[in-house]
Design a protein around this motif. Structure first.
Motif, PDB file in Angstrom:
ATOM      1  N   LYS A 417     -41.750 -55.539  17.945  1.00 53.29           N
ATOM      2  CA  LYS A 417     -43.332 -55.979  19.131  1.00 53.29           C
ATOM      3  C   LYS A 417     -43.607 -57.060  19.418  1.00 53.29           C
ATOM      4  O   LYS A 417     -43.816 -58.148  18.634  1.00 53.29           O
ATOM      5  N   VAL A 418     -43.669 -57.692  20.651  1.00 54.19           N
ATOM      6  CA  VAL A 418     -43.583 -59.012  21.138  1.00 54.19           C
ATOM      7  C   VAL A 418     -44.588 -59.200  21.417  1.00 54.19           C
ATOM      8  O   VAL A 418     -44.869 -58.241  22.971  1.00 54.19           O
ATOM      9  N   TYR A 419     -45.924 -59.612  21.811  1.00 53.31           N
ATOM     10  CA  TYR A 419     -46.882 -59.530  22.770  1.00 53.31           C
ATOM     11  C   TYR A 419     -47.155 -61.499  23.504  1.00 53.31           C
ATOM     12  O   TYR A 419     -46.226 -62.770  22.897  1.00 53.31           O
ATOM     13  N   GLU A 420     -47.433 -60.832  24.372  1.00 54.46           N
ATOM     14  CA  GLU A 420     -48.017 -62.189  24.968  1.00 54.46           C
ATOM     15  C   GLU A 420     -48.804 -63.177  24.337  1.00 54.46           C
ATOM     16  O   GLU A 420     -49.751 -62.406  23.614  1.00 54.46           O
ATOM     17  N   ASN A 421     -49.023 -64.796  24.296  1.00 55.37           N
ATOM     18  CA  ASN A 421     -50.144 -65.444  23.288  1.00 55.37           C
ATOM     19  C   ASN A 421     -51.229 -66.138  24.584  1.00 55.37           C
ATOM     20  O   ASN A 421     -50.744 -66.207  25.918  1.00 55.37           O
ATOM     21  N   SER A 422     -51.976 -65.721  24.731  1.00 53.35           N
ATOM     22  CA  SER A 422     -52.903 -65.581  25.705  1.00 53.35           C
ATOM     23  C   SER A 422     -53.869 -66.837  25.914  1.00 53.35           C
ATOM     24  O   SER A 422     -55.360 -66.996  26.727  1.00 53.35           O
ATOM     25  N   THR A 491     -51.165 -59.368  25.841  1.00 54.81           N
ATOM     26  CA  THR A 491     -49.958 -57.646  26.820  1.00 54.81           C
ATOM     27  C   THR A 491     -49.158 -57.569  25.901  1.00 54.81           C
ATOM     28  O   THR A 491     -47.802 -58.563  25.364  1.00 54.81           O
ATOM     29  N   GLU A 492     -48.397 -56.389  25.744  1.00 47.86           N
ATOM     30  CA  GLU A 492     -47.604 -56.470  25.182  1.00 47.86           C
ATOM     31  C   GLU A 492     -46.219 -56.575  25.903  1.00 47.86           C
ATOM     32  O   GLU A 492     -45.789 -56.069  26.890  1.00 47.86           O
ATOM     33  N   ILE A 493     -44.804 -57.458  25.647  1.00 45.47           N
ATOM     34  CA  ILE A 493     -43.428 -57.999  26.071  1.00 45.47           C
ATOM     35  C   ILE A 493     -42.589 -56.455  26.404  1.00 45.47           C
ATOM     36  O   ILE A 493     -42.026 -55.560  25.023  1.00 45.47           O
ATOM     37  N   THR A 494     -42.473 -56.003  27.113  1.00 47.19           N
ATOM     38  CA  THR A 494     -41.265 -54.572  27.235  1.00 47.19           C
ATOM     39  C   THR A 494     -40.267 -55.105  28.068  1.00 47.19           C
ATOM     40  O   THR A 494     -38.841 -54.315  27.933  1.00 47.19           O
TER      41      THR A 494
END
Length: 847
Positions: A417-422, A491-494
């Motif tokens: 699971k990878v997420y954007e850095n906001s 947000t999670e990256i898909t």
């Protein structure tokens, strides 16, 4: 429609031995005559020939056709466009419920979902065969095993059909298998020759072990550098098998190996001890019984490595299953003499057949236990991740969008699971910008794979390694990263977002392309191929562009409109096309007068010669390293490279080329005349890229004059040691594939495109060479404290601190660019590929 009795009758007419042969592999077993055996289908007894891959696939297609208990699917294609297939086998009831079974298995591997009733779930067994093409017995065993599952009438076979879903991959490496099969079959004698010196038992370089690009696919489950592995891992995550096999061959004078592997010293640090202490011994009892029954010798708990995550027998261990490696003595042909007598191809096949059956029996007997372990594995992973002091890893390169995309996709391919850095962050002194960095939380089911990607390991229970001792993938991608005490994310990256750059409209004086991006070299080569004249700007500068003032680094590409054979409108149209294709930003400038730094017509700007690359391959040359170079230029740059066998080097006119690559290996077969031709070519301006011990040969021949590192107070070996410790003692002196911090001279062309003066590099050699006596020509050195991860002895570490990573030897008007690290290792060191590509495109500017 298939007529079983007619089929059997015709097979017997072709070869009466085909039907009786099953007794050798399956003594006392009775079979359903409606299911054709491999021998019936092929028309020869299994073990008499090396079966071509297309015939293996056709046999599986026949099984799919004749019974509802078999289903064949194509999951991808190899480089040579052979289909990668999986044959799924189970009872008719389970085959009719296959998708529901799959969904429950995936649910079991996801601790965020409720746990299904494991008592009613069949065991999911993945029988993987033939990752090394010249270890051919396993693919023959795959056909026999599939036949037994479907046709055998014993209670065991019926129990397995009712309580398991079996997925068979007959050959993980079809391209290599067919290369070897052609060799073995075309060199077979009648009768077969058992003499180990016979041509049949000694393949021509590079042999069939590797795939099309000479890569060992049993190292590629982690890097995913090749379509075979990408298809396989994508399929794997659709099923999460409880048990996965990995069948191999070893030396002819060996016996048979099955797990457990060497305790502690060969184990992966993220795998739970339960795997090694309980599950492996539990299954080993089955393998021992089956081998005892046929009288085959075997051994366990020695040598074989289970630590590197890219093995087919280790990757499953990091995903809640049991990965199992098997090794049989090899006939390397149809029959070969050994210390115990002649080893036949059929004998090696039978060893793998019985262990295939033992694996299935053990899996079904431990069906509920292994399902419980799968859930326990991912629950404990998430729990351990929640307790980790590092709540997340932050990563991202603000300058190289393509490399960022490659790494994000790589993590997603491994279901991390990878997420954007906001927001803009500073972690451990490193800056990570919003929109150009990402966050990977540790509190997730794939926590153990997260550790694999980001952790450095320096402490080991053993100092002898079968393979790499370090595999931190963030380092391989040259990715700035840091462990963070917070897990805040966006947000999670898909899926990986693809940039869309706007091409500048209107008239231009020149176009500029930043050299930083990973695919800038591909853009450059395609511009040159299209007939566009391109120059390199060798100092930093600032220009007024369509986006206002932009700062550019040394190595920036310039396309001047006034020095082109093509018309300006043709240049613009072609650049627009290539920029969109390669995702590159193109800047337009209206003047050669820059805002700061050198101007566009400076003497520090020069034309880039289109590379015409020749690489020596063949006998004595390291095929892995040559394959890495070939793969890089083919797959990442789209550049043709001429590969010439070492024994044909005397026929080459080097003046038809401007770049010569010498991979590691022995060049002692070169005649004095060939060496003199090489010297003359370099003296007149040629560039050699020399890898590791090829550089030692160049020194020996007086072409370069670099010196080895020698410690003033080198440690001395004891005068006497026990004979039994010789392998461990001497092995500990080797560099076991490890990662180090290098320092770059950012003003040197070897470092064009890099923005940071330090870089992780991969080294797997104990060749240590002093920096150049010319103080300007060692652009890559090691940091004062260079060791990042993996094993190295204290003495070798001291040598490393005094060594060059890359150095340049001027030779007349030419030069040699020496590499002592592995910039293209396993097709996945994207962080150091640019060093090598800089030598290709900017070599003539390096001295």
């Amino acid at each position: 429609m298939y007529k079983p009795l007619l089929w059997l009758f015709l097979a017997l007419l072709i070869n009466p031995a085909v039907y009786a042969q099953e007794e050798y592999y399956f003594p006392g077993e009775k079979f359903d005559p409606a299911i054709p055996s491999p021998s019936e289908f092929l028309g020869y007894p299994i073990g008499e020939w090396h079966t071509r891959y297309d015939l293996i696939v056709k046999y599986f297609e026949k099984l799919d056709e004749v019974t509802e208990m078999a289903q064949l699917q194509t999951i991808g294609y190899t480089h040579e466009h052979r289909p990668k297939v999986i044959l799924t086998l189970a009872s008719a009831a389970n085959m009719g419920n296959l998708e529901q079974i799959r969904i429950k298995q995936v649910q079991l591997a996801d601790p965020t979902q409720s746990k299904p009733d494991v008592n009613t779930m069949p065991s999911i067994i993945h029988l993987g065969y033939g990752v090394h093409g010249n270890e051919p017995s396993s693919a023959e065993a795959a056909m026999l095993t599939a036949y037994w599952i479907l046709a055998a009438q014993s209670d065991l076979a019926q129990n397995i059909r009712q309580n398991a879903v079996i997925h068979i991959d007959p050959t993980l490496n079809p391209d290599g298998r067919d290369r070897h099969s052609l060799w073995a079959n075309s060199n077979k004698g009648f009768p077969p020759v058992a003499d180990p010196l016979d041509r049949e038992h000694n393949e021509a370089w590079p042999g069939g072990r590797t795939n099309h690009y000479w890569f060992d696919l049993n190292r590629d489950w982690l890097p995913l550098a090749h379509p075979e592995s990408r298809a396989k891992v994508e399929w794997y995550h659709q099923w999460y098998p409880n048990v996965t096999t990995d069948f191999h061959e070893m030396g002819t004078n060996s016996t048979y190996f099955f797990e457990p592997t060497k305790p502690y010293g060969s184990e992966n640090p993220v795998v739970p001890r339960k795997n090694y202490d309980d599950i492996n011994p539990r299954f080993a009892k089955y393998f021992a019984k089956y081998m005892d029954d046929i009288g085959s010798l075997y051994w366990t708990k020695e040598v074989f490595d289970n630590s590197y995550p890219g093995y087919g027998s280790t990757y499953p261990d990091i995903h809640g299953g049991l990965g199992l490696v098997f090794e049989t003595a090899s006939s390397r042909g149809h029959v070969q003499s050994s210390q115990r007598g002649d080893i036949t191809f059929a004998f090696t096949i039978r060893n793998h057949v019985v262990n295939s059956l033992a694996t299935m029996e053990a899996s079904v007997d431990n069906r509920v236990y292994m399902h419980d372990y799968l859930r326990e594995f991912f629950e404990s992973a998430k729990s351990e991740g929640a307790k980790d002091e590092a709540k997340s890893y932050v990563f991202g390169d603000e300058f190289d969008e393509s490399r960022n995309r490659l790494f994000v996709k790589f993590l997603l391919d491994h279901k991390i699971k990878v997420y954007e850095n906001s927001s803009d962050l500073t972690v451990s002194g490193q800056s990570f910008k919003k929109g150009k960095s990402w966050i990977v939380p540790t509190n997730q089911p794939q926590y153990r794979m997260v550790r694999t990607m980001f952790e450095y390991e320096k402490e080991f229970a053993d100092s002898v390694f079968y393979d790499a001792s370090a595999w931190t993938m963030a380092a391989a991608y040259g990715m700035p990263f840091s462990a963070a005490a917070s897990a805040k994310s966006g947000t999670e990256i898909t899926e990986v977002a693809v940039p869309n750059f706007t091409f500048p409209e209107g008239k231009a004086y020149a176009y500029l392309v930043d050299w930083t991006d990973y695919y800038a070299p591909k853009m450059l080569f395609e511009m040159q191929k299209a007939g566009i004249h391109v120059e390199a700007i060798h100092r930093p500068f600032s220009s007024q562009t369509q986006d206002g003032k932009v700062d550019f680094t040394a190595g920036t590409l310039m396309i001047p409109l006034g020095f082109q054979k093509l018309k300006a409108e043709e240049i613009s149209a072609k650049l627009k096309e290539l920029a969109a294709k390669n995702r590159q930003k193109v800047y337009a400038v209206q003047t050669g007068l820059n805002l700061s730094g050198i101007d566009l017509g400076s003497n520090l700007v020069s034309a880039i010669q289109q590379p015409k690359v020749l690489m020596v391959v063949g006998n004595g040359i390291n095929s892995y390293e040559a394959g890495e170079i070939w793969n890089l230029l083919d797959q990442q740059v789209g550049m043709p490279i001429t590969k010439v066998n070492s024994d044909q080097f005397g026929r080459i006119n080097l003046f038809d080329y401007n770049m010569l690559v010498l991979p590691s290996g022995s060049y002692n077969s070169f005649s004095e005349g060939q060496v003199n031709h090489l010297k003359d070519w370099i003296n007149r301006g040629g560039t050699v890229i020399s890898m590791k011990n090829a550089s030692l040969w160049l020194n020996q021949k007086g072409i370069s004059e670099e010196l080895p590192v020698e410690l003033e107070e080198a440690p001395k070996d004891p005068d006497s040691l026990p004979f039994a410790v010789r392998n461990d003692f001497e092995g500990a002196k080797e560099v076991g594939g490890s990662i180090y911090r290098a320092e770059l001279d950012l003003s040197h062309p070897i470092a064009y495109g890099y923005h940071r003066s330090t870089l992780p590099v991969y080294r797997n050699t104990d060749i240590f060479v002093k920096p150049s006596e010319n103080k300007y020509l060692t652009p890559v050195k090691y940091a004062a404290d260079p060791h990042l991860g993996g094993y190295i002895s204290k003495a070798n570490l001291e040598k490393l601190k005094q060594s060059a990573g890359v150095l340049i030897s001027p030779v007349g008007q030419g030069r040699v660019v020496h590499f002592f690290d592995s910039p293209n290792f396993r097709g996945t060191w994207f962080g150091t590929n640019k060093l090598f590509l800089n030598a290709i495109f900017h070599g003539e500017s390096m001295d």
